[in-house]
Motif scaffolding. Sequence first.
Motif, PDB file in Angstrom:
ATOM      1  N   THR A  91       2.430   6.534  -3.979  1.00 24.50           N
ATOM      2  CA  THR A  91       2.249   7.105  -2.643  1.00 24.50           C
ATOM      3  C   THR A  91       3.390   6.666  -1.739  1.00 24.50           C
ATOM      4  O   THR A  91       4.060   5.669  -2.004  1.00 24.50           O
ATOM      5  CB  THR A  91       0.913   6.649  -2.027  1.00 24.50           C
ATOM      6  OG1 THR A  91       0.911   5.219  -1.977  1.00 24.50           O
ATOM      7  CG2 THR A  91      -0.267   7.140  -2.835  1.00 24.50           C
ATOM      8  N   ALA A  92       3.602   7.381  -0.680  1.00 28.19           N
ATOM      9  CA  ALA A  92       4.676   7.066   0.271  1.00 28.19           C
ATOM     10  C   ALA A  92       4.385   5.725   0.940  1.00 28.19           C
ATOM     11  O   ALA A  92       3.234   5.289   1.036  1.00 28.19           O
ATOM     12  CB  ALA A  92       4.786   8.162   1.318  1.00 28.19           C
ATOM     13  N   PHE A  93       5.443   5.074   1.424  1.00 28.19           N
ATOM     14  CA  PHE A  93       5.304   3.782   2.086  1.00 28.19           C
ATOM     15  C   PHE A  93       4.335   3.896   3.254  1.00 28.19           C
ATOM     16  O   PHE A  93       4.454   4.780   4.091  1.00 28.19           O
ATOM     17  CB  PHE A  93       6.669   3.282   2.565  1.00 28.19           C
ATOM     18  CG  PHE A  93       6.583   2.013   3.366  1.00 28.19           C
ATOM     19  CD1 PHE A  93       6.319   0.801   2.739  1.00 28.19           C
ATOM     20  CD2 PHE A  93       6.745   2.036   4.738  1.00 28.19           C
ATOM     21  CE1 PHE A  93       6.237  -0.364   3.464  1.00 28.19           C
ATOM     22  CE2 PHE A  93       6.669   0.867   5.473  1.00 28.19           C
ATOM     23  CZ  PHE A  93       6.406  -0.335   4.840  1.00 28.19           C
ATOM     24  N   ASN A  94       3.370   3.017   3.296  1.00 22.54           N
ATOM     25  CA  ASN A  94       2.360   2.913   4.353  1.00 22.54           C
ATOM     26  C   ASN A  94       1.550   4.196   4.532  1.00 22.54           C
ATOM     27  O   ASN A  94       1.128   4.522   5.654  1.00 22.54           O
ATOM     28  CB  ASN A  94       2.970   2.462   5.673  1.00 22.54           C
ATOM     29  CG  ASN A  94       1.949   1.757   6.542  1.00 22.54           C
ATOM     30  OD1 ASN A  94       0.876   1.382   6.078  1.00 22.54           O
ATOM     31  ND2 ASN A  94       2.271   1.579   7.800  1.00 22.54           N
ATOM     32  N   ALA A  95       1.305   4.892   3.462  1.00 16.57           N
ATOM     33  CA  ALA A  95       0.482   6.100   3.535  1.00 16.57           C
ATOM     34  C   ALA A  95      -0.950   5.753   3.926  1.00 16.57           C
ATOM     35  O   ALA A  95      -1.649   6.570   4.520  1.00 16.57           O
ATOM     36  CB  ALA A  95       0.501   6.827   2.201  1.00 16.57           C
ATOM     37  N   THR A  96      -1.397   4.523   3.632  1.00 16.41           N
ATOM     38  CA  THR A  96      -2.754   4.105   3.975  1.00 16.41           C
ATOM     39  C   THR A  96      -2.849   3.547   5.387  1.00 16.41           C
ATOM     40  O   THR A  96      -3.937   3.397   5.921  1.00 16.41           O
ATOM     41  CB  THR A  96      -3.237   3.019   2.998  1.00 16.41           C
ATOM     42  OG1 THR A  96      -2.360   1.895   3.092  1.00 16.41           O
ATOM     43  CG2 THR A  96      -3.267   3.532   1.570  1.00 16.41           C
ATOM     44  N   ASN A 125      -2.146   0.471   6.184  1.00 15.64           N
ATOM     45  CA  ASN A 125      -2.525  -0.943   6.126  1.00 15.64           C
ATOM     46  C   ASN A 125      -1.345  -1.904   6.078  1.00 15.64           C
ATOM     47  O   ASN A 125      -1.536  -3.110   6.054  1.00 15.64           O
ATOM     48  CB  ASN A 125      -3.440  -1.195   4.921  1.00 15.64           C
ATOM     49  CG  ASN A 125      -4.802  -0.583   5.118  1.00 15.64           C
ATOM     50  OD1 ASN A 125      -5.329  -0.590   6.225  1.00 15.64           O
ATOM     51  ND2 ASN A 125      -5.370  -0.038   4.052  1.00 15.64           N
ATOM     52  N   VAL A 126      -0.124  -1.389   6.042  1.00 15.64           N
ATOM     53  CA  VAL A 126       1.045  -2.260   6.025  1.00 15.64           C
ATOM     54  C   VAL A 126       1.319  -2.719   7.453  1.00 15.64           C
ATOM     55  O   VAL A 126       1.288  -1.922   8.390  1.00 15.64           O
ATOM     56  CB  VAL A 126       2.281  -1.527   5.456  1.00 15.64           C
ATOM     57  CG1 VAL A 126       3.518  -2.399   5.537  1.00 15.64           C
ATOM     58  CG2 VAL A 126       2.029  -1.119   4.019  1.00 15.64           C
ATOM     59  N   CYS A 137       3.523  -7.074   3.858  1.00 15.64           N
ATOM     60  CA  CYS A 137       2.285  -7.630   4.398  1.00 15.64           C
ATOM     61  C   CYS A 137       1.281  -6.514   4.650  1.00 15.64           C
ATOM     62  O   CYS A 137       1.654  -5.426   5.081  1.00 15.64           O
ATOM     63  CB  CYS A 137       2.562  -8.355   5.723  1.00 15.64           C
ATOM     64  SG  CYS A 137       3.691  -9.743   5.550  1.00 15.64           S
ATOM     65  N   PHE A 138       0.011  -6.802   4.384  1.00 11.67           N
ATOM     66  CA  PHE A 138      -1.056  -5.840   4.615  1.00 11.67           C
ATOM     67  C   PHE A 138      -2.039  -6.416   5.618  1.00 11.67           C
ATOM     68  O   PHE A 138      -2.216  -7.626   5.716  1.00 11.67           O
ATOM     69  CB  PHE A 138      -1.765  -5.505   3.295  1.00 11.67           C
ATOM     70  CG  PHE A 138      -0.860  -4.826   2.320  1.00 11.67           C
ATOM     71  CD1 PHE A 138      -0.706  -3.449   2.341  1.00 11.67           C
ATOM     72  CD2 PHE A 138      -0.136  -5.563   1.390  1.00 11.67           C
ATOM     73  CE1 PHE A 138       0.138  -2.818   1.443  1.00 11.67           C
ATOM     74  CE2 PHE A 138       0.712  -4.940   0.497  1.00 11.67           C
ATOM     75  CZ  PHE A 138       0.857  -3.560   0.524  1.00 11.67           C
ATOM     76  N   CYS A 183       3.127 -13.613   5.978  1.00 14.23           N
ATOM     77  CA  CYS A 183       2.197 -12.635   6.507  1.00 14.23           C
ATOM     78  C   CYS A 183       1.052 -13.333   7.242  1.00 14.23           C
ATOM     79  O   CYS A 183       0.714 -14.465   6.935  1.00 14.23           O
ATOM     80  CB  CYS A 183       1.614 -11.803   5.373  1.00 14.23           C
ATOM     81  SG  CYS A 183       2.861 -10.980   4.363  1.00 14.23           S
ATOM     82  N   PRO A 184       0.426 -12.637   8.192  1.00  9.49           N
ATOM     83  CA  PRO A 184      -0.724 -13.217   8.872  1.00  9.49           C
ATOM     84  C   PRO A 184      -1.898 -13.412   7.929  1.00  9.49           C
ATOM     85  O   PRO A 184      -2.096 -12.628   6.997  1.00  9.49           O
ATOM     86  CB  PRO A 184      -1.072 -12.183   9.944  1.00  9.49           C
ATOM     87  CG  PRO A 184       0.027 -11.194   9.973  1.00  9.49           C
ATOM     88  CD  PRO A 184       0.800 -11.334   8.724  1.00  9.49           C
ATOM     89  N   MET A 185      -2.669 -14.498   8.165  1.00  7.37           N
ATOM     90  CA  MET A 185      -3.872 -14.797   7.383  1.00  7.37           C
ATOM     91  C   MET A 185      -5.030 -14.948   8.345  1.00  7.37           C
ATOM     92  O   MET A 185      -4.839 -15.280   9.517  1.00  7.37           O
ATOM     93  CB  MET A 185      -3.680 -16.085   6.609  1.00  7.37           C
ATOM     94  CG  MET A 185      -2.582 -16.047   5.575  1.00  7.37           C
ATOM     95  SD  MET A 185      -2.438 -17.615   4.689  1.00  7.37           S
ATOM     96  CE  MET A 185      -1.658 -18.634   5.924  1.00  7.37           C
ATOM     97  N   CYS A 186      -6.229 -14.744   7.843  1.00  6.47           N
ATOM     98  CA  CYS A 186      -7.419 -14.900   8.669  1.00  6.47           C
ATOM     99  C   CYS A 186      -7.699 -16.390   8.908  1.00  6.47           C
ATOM    100  O   CYS A 186      -7.731 -17.172   7.967  1.00  6.47           O
ATOM    101  CB  CYS A 186      -8.628 -14.266   7.994  1.00  6.47           C
ATOM    102  SG  CYS A 186      -8.469 -12.488   7.784  1.00  6.47           S
TER     103      CYS A 186
END
Length: 159
Positions: free
Chosen positions: A105-110, A112-113, A134-135, A153-156
């Motif tokens: 799929t294309a970059f960041n199609a969802t 969530n990136v 990072c997602f 990347c950020p973490m919870c």
Amino acid sequence: QEVPAFGFDRFSDAMEAVVAILLVLATSGSASLLHRRDTPEEQRLDMEYRAEDSFGKTALTPACAKVECGEYSCPAPFELKKDATCCGYCWAPDHVVAADRHVVTAFNATGNVIEQCEEAPSTCKGPGSNVVRCFKPSCRNGDVPNCSPGSCCPMCTTR
């Protein structure tokens, strides 16, 4: 003033003796390295892992000789094949079981990136196309995405 012949000869003889001694020492040292004796363990390993015996015939065991295959069965429509493999594999033709031919799929199609942390180390940035992606984290109630020192990347985390 003329140098006496015997003075030059003595110096020359002394140099020849020094060179001869050094040559003997150098060759005796390297000869001892060439005639190093293997330990019994090294000799055993040499015999175990040699490629040929003394007659030139292969001493190597076949690749699958020590492989023990467990019992297994193939679910329908698959069948067991053993094409020059040790234990075989389950196989079915493509017209019976379609191969997974998904497309990227294309970059960041969802959607969530997300961006990397501002203070992300340089190792997160690449080189080339090897950038850390990072997602968006899916945090529990009460947790928020946070950039810890040294993370890409950020973490919870609990705030």
